[in-house]
Write a protein that holds these residues in place. Structure first.
Motif, short mmCIF file in Angstrom:
data_model
loop_
_atom_site.label_atom_id
_atom_site.label_comp_id
_atom_site.label_asym_id
_atom_site.label_seq_id
_atom_site.Cartn_x
_atom_site.Cartn_y
_atom_site.Cartn_z
N THR A 84 0.85 -1.18 0.00
CA THR A 84 0.00 0.00 0.00
C THR A 84 0.88 1.23 0.00
OG1 THR A 84 -1.66 -1.17 1.27
CG2 THR A 84 -1.80 1.24 1.26
N PRO A 85 0.56 2.25 -0.82
CA PRO A 85 1.41 3.43 -0.85
C PRO A 85 1.54 4.04 0.54
CG PRO A 85 -0.17 3.47 -2.66
CD PRO A 85 -0.55 2.33 -1.76
N PRO A 86 2.75 4.31 0.98
CA PRO A 86 2.93 4.89 2.30
C PRO A 86 2.52 6.34 2.32
CG PRO A 86 5.02 4.82 1.17
CD PRO A 86 4.02 4.13 0.28
N ARG A 87 2.32 6.87 3.51
CA ARG A 87 2.02 8.28 3.64
C ARG A 87 3.18 9.09 3.08
NH1 ARG A 87 0.90 8.82 9.91
NH2 ARG A 87 2.64 7.36 9.86
N GLY A 88 2.85 10.12 2.31
CA GLY A 88 3.88 10.96 1.73
C GLY A 88 4.29 10.56 0.33
N ALA A 89 3.76 9.41 -0.19
CA ALA A 89 4.17 8.98 -1.52
C ALA A 89 3.77 9.99 -2.58
CB ALA A 89 3.55 7.62 -1.85
N GLY A 185 22.34 9.37 10.08
CA GLY A 185 23.39 9.63 9.10
C GLY A 185 23.91 8.39 8.40
N THR A 186 23.29 7.23 8.64
CA THR A 186 23.80 5.98 8.06
C THR A 186 22.88 5.43 6.98
OG1 THR A 186 22.66 4.57 9.67
CG2 THR A 186 24.84 5.42 10.29
N VAL A 187 23.46 4.58 6.13
CA VAL A 187 22.68 3.87 5.12
C VAL A 187 21.65 2.96 5.79
CG1 VAL A 187 22.83 2.06 3.36
CG2 VAL A 187 24.41 4.00 3.29
N ALA A 188 22.02 2.38 6.93
CA ALA A 188 21.11 1.48 7.64
C ALA A 188 19.82 2.19 8.03
CB ALA A 188 21.81 0.91 8.87
N ALA A 189 19.92 3.46 8.41
CA ALA A 189 18.72 4.21 8.79
C ALA A 189 17.80 4.41 7.59
CB ALA A 189 19.12 5.56 9.39
N LEU A 190 18.39 4.69 6.41
CA LEU A 190 17.59 4.82 5.19
C LEU A 190 16.93 3.49 4.85
CD1 LEU A 190 19.86 6.95 2.82
CD2 LEU A 190 17.95 7.73 4.22
N ALA A 191 17.68 2.41 4.97
CA ALA A 191 17.14 1.08 4.66
C ALA A 191 15.98 0.74 5.56
CB ALA A 191 18.25 0.03 4.78
N THR A 192 16.06 1.10 6.84
CA THR A 192 14.96 0.84 7.77
C THR A 192 13.72 1.60 7.35
OG1 THR A 192 16.49 0.48 9.61
CG2 THR A 192 14.22 1.06 10.17
N TYR A 193 13.88 2.85 6.94
CA TYR A 193 12.74 3.66 6.50
C TYR A 193 12.11 3.09 5.23
CZ TYR A 193 10.12 7.70 4.76
OH TYR A 193 9.13 8.52 4.30
N LEU A 194 12.93 2.55 4.33
CA LEU A 194 12.44 2.05 3.04
C LEU A 194 11.89 0.64 3.11
CD1 LEU A 194 15.34 3.39 0.80
CD2 LEU A 194 12.94 4.10 0.67
N SER A 195 12.02 -0.01 4.22
CA SER A 195 11.57 -1.39 4.35
C SER A 195 10.07 -1.51 4.04
CB SER A 195 11.84 -1.90 5.77
OG SER A 195 11.36 -3.22 5.94
N GLY A 196 9.73 -2.41 3.12
CA GLY A 196 8.34 -2.62 2.75
C GLY A 196 7.78 -1.59 1.80
N SER A 223 18.10 -2.77 1.02
CA SER A 223 16.69 -2.39 0.81
C SER A 223 16.12 -3.19 -0.35
CB SER A 223 16.59 -0.89 0.52
OG SER A 223 17.28 -0.12 1.49
N PRO A 224 15.60 -4.38 -0.10
CA PRO A 224 15.14 -5.26 -1.19
C PRO A 224 13.96 -4.71 -1.98
CG PRO A 224 14.55 -6.16 0.95
CD PRO A 224 15.48 -5.04 1.22
N ASP A 225 13.27 -3.68 -1.47
CA ASP A 225 12.14 -3.09 -2.20
C ASP A 225 12.53 -1.84 -2.96
OD1 ASP A 225 10.04 -4.91 -1.17
OD2 ASP A 225 10.57 -4.02 0.76
#
Length: 295
Positions: A84-89, A185-196, A223-225
């Motif tokens: 489902t499109p996330p908020r802010g898409a 400031g890390t790539v991991a933080a971006l990946a967590t946000y992009l999950s799903g 970020s597999p998605d």
């Protein structure tokens, strides 16, 4: 009660009523002539909503005609597990600007890049070519053509004027709309946000920050998605990268005139359509090797 008119018949009827060729309609709608042909032959029965809207705008349809065309598309069943499109898409999609010019003679390349984006098997794609060859236009047209494949949003980040690799991840964070409170400031933080969130990230003019290649590759792997489409004068040279070479399109006299006409219109002027002017324009475009930026 009569059967409703098919999308293929309606599209062809509207196009012919406006005396447009398939190529002319395709150019106006920022799709490929191959796509228009497939739609009119009924080979593609379920065009994506953004494609229908683009065709309707290109045909200058009235409200009733537009509604009829949209209603002629058979119901599309959402694939199982679609996100489902996330908020802010919707706000993120505003970050995708219109192409700076028409795509001339690159229909096959548009199809190639669009197919790569849809397939999702190559999730870091870099369009590599000399400056001014049309990489950004190609990226934007392909991104727009596949927008509906990315319910998490389509976001563009431009790196002209950026010279420090350390600025890349924060700039991507800002474009994605990741809250600062959730970003360390890390790539991991971006990946967590992009999950799903199936998201397309368009990174433009990456040649300015080639040192960021490992960070971008790390973001893709984590970020597999996520699918990333880059434009650059040089490749990132990381293992997960798939390169697409963007070369100068050989100019026909018709393509040269169309290219110059677009540049003249962008400057708020009109091109004289006499034969002498057309010959001069064709010669001028040939001297610039057909590079849109040079023209």
């Amino acid at each position: 009660m009569s059967e409703p008119t098919s999308f293929a018949i309606l599209l062809r009827r509207h196009r012919l009523a406006r005396s447009l060729t398939q190529e002319q309609l395709a150019e106006r709608a920022h799709v490929t002539a191959k796509a228009v042909g497939a739609l009119e032959r009924g080979e593609r029965r379920r065009p994506y909503p953004h494609t229908v809207r683009s065709l309707a705008r290109a045909l200058a349809l009235g409200d009733g005609e537009r509604a009829e065309l949209e209603n002629a598309v058979p119901f599309r069943v959402a694939p199982r597990g679609e996100v489902t499109p996330p908020r802010g898409a919707a706000n993120q999609d505003r970050d995708l600007p219109a192409p700076p010019g028409p795509v001339l003679g690159r229909e096959d390349e548009v199809d190639l890049v669009s197919d790569l984006l849809r397939a999702g098997e190559r999730r870091l794609i870099t369009l590599v070519g000399t400056g001014g060859v049309g990489k950004t236009t190609l990226a934007l047209v392909a991104a727009a053509a596949t927008r509906s494949e990315f319910p998490g949003g389509v976001v563009m980040v431009e790196f002209a004027g950026v010279s420090r690799g350390d600025d890349v991840v924060p700039r991507i964070r800002a474009a994605l709309g990741v809250p600062e409170a959730a970003f360390d400031g890390t790539v991991a933080a971006l990946a967590t946000y992009l999950s799903g969130r199936r998201t397309l990230l368009v990174l433009d003019t990456v040649e300015h920050v080639l040192s960021c290649g490992p960070e971008i590759a790390g973001l893709v792997v984590s970020s597999p998605d996520l699918v990333v489409l880059c434009t650059s004068r040089a490749p990132l040279s990381v293992r997960v990268e798939h390169q697409v070479q963007v070369r100068v399109v050989p100019l026909t006299p018709e393509t040269a005139i169309e290219l110059y006409r677009d540049r003249v219109a962008a400057a708020g002027r009109a091109l004289e359509e006499d034969e002498r002017t057309q010959q001069a324009v064709a010669a001028l475009c040939a001297r610039t090797d057909g590079l849109p930026l040079a023209v």
